[in-house]
Write a protein that holds these residues in place. Structure first.
Motif, short mmCIF file in Angstrom:
data_model
loop_
_atom_site.label_atom_id
_atom_site.label_comp_id
_atom_site.label_asym_id
_atom_site.label_seq_id
_atom_site.Cartn_x
_atom_site.Cartn_y
_atom_site.Cartn_z
N GLU A 64 -9.57 1.57 0.10
CA GLU A 64 -9.52 -0.01 0.09
C GLU A 64 -10.63 -0.31 1.12
O GLU A 64 -11.16 -1.38 0.82
CB GLU A 64 -8.04 -0.56 0.39
CG GLU A 64 -7.08 -0.38 -0.54
CD GLU A 64 -5.93 -1.14 -0.36
OE1 GLU A 64 -5.51 -1.34 0.89
OE2 GLU A 64 -5.04 -1.61 -1.21
N GLN A 67 0.77 -1.22 0.14
CA GLN A 67 0.17 -0.05 0.08
C GLN A 67 1.03 1.28 -0.06
O GLN A 67 0.54 2.30 -0.77
CB GLN A 67 -0.89 -0.14 1.28
CG GLN A 67 -1.91 1.08 1.26
CD GLN A 67 -2.99 0.81 2.24
OE1 GLN A 67 -2.54 0.95 3.58
NE2 GLN A 67 -4.15 0.43 2.17
N GLU A 110 -0.79 7.40 1.97
CA GLU A 110 -0.85 5.71 2.34
C GLU A 110 -2.45 5.87 3.04
O GLU A 110 -3.38 5.07 2.79
CB GLU A 110 -0.14 5.43 3.07
CG GLU A 110 -0.22 3.80 3.45
CD GLU A 110 1.01 3.19 4.15
OE1 GLU A 110 0.92 2.11 4.67
OE2 GLU A 110 1.97 3.95 4.28
#
Length: 100
Positions: free
Chosen positions: A23, A5, A16
């Protein structure tokens, strides 16, 4: 895609933290950054709107995008305009594909 990631976020140009929200299906992500992530990952969005509600759907989308733009800074509203343009293009493309 077998990519960590933090590496993916760096390559795409987002944090991030943001990529993690995407996600996890976060409900408060920015459209512009979401489109950026999708583009970099080679993902595309397709919108199919039934002909009988296409006109009202367009009007609702325009109202939804214009409402927050009034309270945002000019740089943010430009991003909203870009997002609206992309969404409207997707709707128009869907309608023209159906007409063929």
């Amino acid at each position: 895609m077998n990519m960590r990631q933090d590496v993916a976020a760096g390559v795409i140009g987002v944090s991030e933290n943001f990529l993690g929200k995407v996600e996890r299906g976060g409900e408060t992500v920015q459209w512009g950054l979401l489109f950026q992530v999708m583009q970099e990952l080679g993902l595309k969005v397709s919108v199919e709107v039934p002909d009988e509600i296409a006109g009202e759907t367009r009007a609702q989308i325009v109202r939804a995008f214009n409402k927050p733009a009034m309270t945002m800074s000019p740089s943010t509203s430009t991003s909203s305009s870009d997002d609206l343009g992309r969404l409207m293009f997707a709707i128009e493309k869907s309608l023209s594909d159906k007409a063929r």
